[in-house]
Design a protein around this motif. Structure first.
Motif, PDB file in Angstrom:
ATOM      1  N   THR A  36       0.966  -1.134   0.181  1.00 17.45           N
ATOM      2  CA  THR A  36      -0.057  -0.097   0.093  1.00 17.45           C
ATOM      3  C   THR A  36       0.950   1.061   0.045  1.00 17.45           C
ATOM      4  OG1 THR A  36      -0.094   0.138   2.382  1.00 17.45           O
ATOM      5  CG2 THR A  36      -1.593  -1.191   1.523  1.00 17.45           C
ATOM      6  N   GLU A  37       0.321   2.541  -0.131  1.00 14.20           N
ATOM      7  CA  GLU A  37       0.997   3.518  -0.140  1.00 14.20           C
ATOM      8  C   GLU A  37       1.776   3.972   1.190  1.00 14.20           C
ATOM      9  OE1 GLU A  37      -1.469   6.542  -2.231  1.00 14.20           O
ATOM     10  OE2 GLU A  37      -0.686   5.903  -4.180  1.00 14.20           O
ATOM     11  N   ALA A  38       1.421   3.224   2.395  1.00 11.59           N
ATOM     12  CA  ALA A  38       1.805   3.486   3.555  1.00 11.59           C
ATOM     13  C   ALA A  38       2.899   2.427   3.779  1.00 11.59           C
ATOM     14  CB  ALA A  38       0.795   3.361   4.359  1.00 11.59           C
ATOM     15  N   GLY A  39       3.170   1.647   2.708  1.00 15.03           N
ATOM     16  CA  GLY A  39       4.189   0.530   2.796  1.00 15.03           C
ATOM     17  C   GLY A  39       3.821  -0.787   3.706  1.00 15.03           C
ATOM     18  N   LEU A  40       2.497  -0.934   3.522  1.00 16.48           N
ATOM     19  CA  LEU A  40       1.843  -2.323   4.419  1.00 16.48           C
ATOM     20  C   LEU A  40       1.350  -3.401   3.442  1.00 16.48           C
ATOM     21  CD1 LEU A  40      -0.297  -0.171   6.823  1.00 16.48           C
ATOM     22  CD2 LEU A  40       1.972  -1.023   7.185  1.00 16.48           C
ATOM     23  N   LEU A  41       1.366  -4.467   3.951  1.00  9.46           N
ATOM     24  CA  LEU A  41       0.939  -5.731   2.930  1.00  9.46           C
ATOM     25  C   LEU A  41      -0.409  -5.395   2.585  1.00  9.46           C
ATOM     26  CD1 LEU A  41       2.070  -8.200   1.990  1.00  9.46           C
ATOM     27  CD2 LEU A  41       0.841  -9.427   3.991  1.00  9.46           C
ATOM     28  N   PRO A  42      -0.831  -5.495   1.302  1.00  8.67           N
ATOM     29  CA  PRO A  42      -2.266  -5.292   0.953  1.00  8.67           C
ATOM     30  C   PRO A  42      -3.025  -6.498   1.075  1.00  8.67           C
ATOM     31  CG  PRO A  42      -0.889  -5.313  -1.163  1.00  8.67           C
ATOM     32  CD  PRO A  42       0.002  -5.385   0.179  1.00  8.67           C
ATOM     33  N   PRO A  43      -4.312  -6.362   1.855  1.00 13.09           N
ATOM     34  CA  PRO A  43      -5.032  -7.661   1.851  1.00 13.09           C
ATOM     35  C   PRO A  43      -5.145  -8.249   0.351  1.00 13.09           C
ATOM     36  CG  PRO A  43      -5.951  -5.766   2.667  1.00 13.09           C
ATOM     37  CD  PRO A  43      -5.028  -5.184   2.225  1.00 13.09           C
ATOM     38  N   VAL A  44      -5.391  -9.532   0.581  1.00 16.91           N
ATOM     39  CA  VAL A  44      -5.571 -10.414  -0.654  1.00 16.91           C
ATOM     40  C   VAL A  44      -6.822 -10.025  -1.413  1.00 16.91           C
ATOM     41  CG1 VAL A  44      -6.735 -12.313   0.581  1.00 16.91           C
ATOM     42  CG2 VAL A  44      -5.527 -12.860  -1.654  1.00 16.91           C
ATOM     43  N   GLU A  45      -7.870  -9.528  -0.892  1.00 15.75           N
ATOM     44  CA  GLU A  45      -8.918  -8.807  -1.593  1.00 15.75           C
ATOM     45  C   GLU A  45      -8.820  -7.908  -2.569  1.00 15.75           C
ATOM     46  OE1 GLU A  45      -9.043 -10.193   1.675  1.00 15.75           O
ATOM     47  OE2 GLU A  45      -9.797  -8.400   2.211  1.00 15.75           O
ATOM     48  N   VAL A  46      -7.743  -6.788  -2.158  1.00 17.52           N
ATOM     49  CA  VAL A  46      -7.199  -5.609  -2.808  1.00 17.52           C
ATOM     50  C   VAL A  46      -6.504  -6.086  -4.171  1.00 17.52           C
ATOM     51  CG1 VAL A  46      -5.811  -3.610  -2.799  1.00 17.52           C
ATOM     52  CG2 VAL A  46      -7.109  -4.075  -0.823  1.00 17.52           C
ATOM     53  N   ILE A  47      -5.674  -7.196  -3.712  1.00 13.42           N
ATOM     54  CA  ILE A  47      -4.805  -7.480  -4.981  1.00 13.42           C
ATOM     55  C   ILE A  47      -5.963  -8.238  -5.923  1.00 13.42           C
ATOM     56  CG2 ILE A  47      -3.203  -9.518  -5.669  1.00 13.42           C
ATOM     57  CD1 ILE A  47      -1.792  -9.043  -2.925  1.00 13.42           C
ATOM     58  N   ASP A  48      -6.977  -8.948  -5.527  1.00 15.98           N
ATOM     59  CA  ASP A  48      -7.972  -9.681  -6.341  1.00 15.98           C
ATOM     60  C   ASP A  48      -8.670  -8.520  -7.147  1.00 15.98           C
ATOM     61  OD1 ASP A  48      -6.891 -12.213  -5.751  1.00 15.98           O
ATOM     62  OD2 ASP A  48      -8.480 -12.631  -4.265  1.00 15.98           O
ATOM     63  N   GLU A  81      -3.914   1.924  -8.759  1.00 20.89           N
ATOM     64  CA  GLU A  81      -3.663   3.182  -7.978  1.00 20.89           C
ATOM     65  C   GLU A  81      -4.163   2.540  -6.560  1.00 20.89           C
ATOM     66  OE1 GLU A  81      -6.968   5.782  -9.456  1.00 20.89           O
ATOM     67  OE2 GLU A  81      -6.802   6.976  -7.718  1.00 20.89           O
ATOM     68  N   GLY A  82      -3.334   3.422  -5.663  1.00 16.84           N
ATOM     69  CA  GLY A  82      -3.506   3.137  -4.144  1.00 16.84           C
ATOM     70  C   GLY A  82      -2.497   2.139  -3.680  1.00 16.84           C
ATOM     71  N   LEU A  83      -1.594   1.498  -4.585  1.00 15.75           N
ATOM     72  CA  LEU A  83      -0.450   0.698  -4.557  1.00 15.75           C
ATOM     73  C   LEU A  83       0.695   0.998  -5.120  1.00 15.75           C
ATOM     74  CD1 LEU A  83      -2.432  -2.839  -4.993  1.00 15.75           C
ATOM     75  CD2 LEU A  83      -2.027  -1.513  -2.883  1.00 15.75           C
ATOM     76  N   ALA A  84       1.988   0.462  -4.480  1.00 15.41           N
ATOM     77  CA  ALA A  84       3.083   0.623  -4.857  1.00 15.41           C
ATOM     78  C   ALA A  84       4.179  -0.357  -4.994  1.00 15.41           C
ATOM     79  CB  ALA A  84       3.630   2.112  -4.233  1.00 15.41           C
ATOM     80  N   PHE A  85       5.236  -0.259  -5.802  1.00 12.47           N
ATOM     81  CA  PHE A  85       6.237  -1.339  -5.839  1.00 12.47           C
ATOM     82  C   PHE A  85       7.380  -0.718  -4.934  1.00 12.47           C
ATOM     83  CE2 PHE A  85       3.728  -2.903  -9.390  1.00 12.47           C
ATOM     84  CZ  PHE A  85       3.808  -4.312  -8.805  1.00 12.47           C
ATOM     85  N   ARG A  86       7.799  -1.284  -3.958  1.00 10.63           N
ATOM     86  CA  ARG A  86       8.900  -0.795  -3.036  1.00 10.63           C
ATOM     87  C   ARG A  86       9.894  -1.941  -2.990  1.00 10.63           C
ATOM     88  NH1 ARG A  86       7.200   3.185  -4.169  1.00 10.63           N
ATOM     89  NH2 ARG A  86       5.798   4.811  -2.815  1.00 10.63           N
ATOM     90  N   ASP A  87      11.189  -1.439  -2.915  1.00 13.97           N
ATOM     91  CA  ASP A  87      12.294  -2.473  -2.598  1.00 13.97           C
ATOM     92  C   ASP A  87      12.188  -2.614  -0.957  1.00 13.97           C
ATOM     93  OD1 ASP A  87      15.601  -3.326  -3.532  1.00 13.97           O
ATOM     94  OD2 ASP A  87      15.300  -2.884  -1.350  1.00 13.97           O
ATOM     95  N   LEU A  88      12.532  -4.099  -0.448  1.00 16.96           N
ATOM     96  CA  LEU A  88      12.186  -4.443   0.908  1.00 16.96           C
ATOM     97  C   LEU A  88      13.073  -3.480   1.732  1.00 16.96           C
ATOM     98  CD1 LEU A  88      12.193  -8.403   0.853  1.00 16.96           C
ATOM     99  CD2 LEU A  88      10.538  -6.804   1.249  1.00 16.96           C
TER     100      LEU A  88
END
Ligand SMILES: [Zn+2]
Length: 277
Positions: A36-48, A81-88
């Protein structure tokens, strides 16, 4: 196994029949994780909901009983939208520590799976083994396991001083303890003595194991040690360090901030022992 597992994360390679209500999905585009934009794990429903499809997926195991999966995404996929890719590395502050640890497993399992589709010996398509986390060749039976690169990291001490160096790729002014990869045929203790000598011309001994840390950048296992100065004067001409020096516990240079890596744990341990003692 009737006793409760001592592990908060129980790794396994076989997909469970029932993924459960809210499995955890660690989705990666190359080495960047979908968050997520806050750097959290998105719930699976959001990915779906975003219709994100995996090129390949792997079962990782269960975190406190919750099934965890890794998803390899298309290399060119744009973040919805609302999600991002980030290096660990950027997620140490936001992602909970045990989720960060599973994400570190995920990125390495994805990379291993992606790069071991074909046999390195004969070129045949590899198949997943059922017995353990490996792929094997149906033609020549060569097994391929996820690759781990052991590396050593060491706090060399001389009384109240510690040997720190700076590599040219460190941010300006930053010093750290010395580190390097273990070579084939070498013990971790031998690697400590060799690396310290190669990088600084310092001879050390009394190499004592301290602790270790999984370091998925890209696939290291960092083995931490302390060691004691024996002889020699610092010379960094021969190797990759830009500078190295002895620093007294009360006169340390700027080091990496935070407390996320074993280099910081070793330094803090040194400070505590010398100031406390
Ligand atoms: Zn083969």
């Amino acid at each position: 196994m009737s006793e409760e597992s001592p592990l908060s994360f129980v790794p396994h390679h076989v997909f469970p029949e029932d993924p459960g209500a809210a499995p955890l999905c660690f989705a990666f585009r190359k080495r960047e994780m979908l968050v997520t934009e806050a750097g959290l794990l998105p719930p699976v429903e959001v990915i779906d909901e975003h219709g994100i499809e995996a090129v390949r997926r792997q079962y990782l195991g269960a975190l406190k009983g919750v099934h965890c999966y890794s998803l390899e995404l298309e290399a060119e996929l744009k973040a919805p939208e609302g999600l991002a890719f980030r290096d660990l590395r950027m997620l140490f502050g936001s992602l909970e520590a045990n989720l960060h640890a599973v994400a570190g497993r995920a990125v390495q399992i994805i990379e291993w799976d992606r790069t071991h589709q074909f046999c390195g010996e004969c070129g045949e398509t590899m198949v997943l083994a059922s017995s353990d986390r490996s792929r094997s060749c149906p033609s020549c039976a060569t097994p391929m396991y996820p690759r781990l690169a052991p590396a050593m990291i060491v706090a060399v001490e001389r009384g109240n001083e510690i040997l720190l160096g700076r590599s040219p790729h460190f941010p300006a002014g930053i010093y750290s303890v010395l580190a390097g990869f273990v070579e084939p045929g070498e013990s971790a203790e031998e690697a400590v003595i060799r690396e310290v000598y190669e990088e600084t011309s310092i001879v050390c001994d009394n190499v004592q194991y301290y602790s270790s840390q999984a370091w998925p950048f890209p696939n290291s296992l960092m083995l931490g040690f302390t060691a004691q100065y024996v002889s020699g004067n610092i010379d960094t001409e021969a190797d990759e360090l830009e500078d190295a020096d002895w620093f007294a516990v009360d006169d340390l240079p700027t080091t990496f901030p935070g407390n996320i890596s074993i280099s910081q744990w070793l330094l803090n341990d040194f400070i505590e022992r010398k100031r406390g003692g």
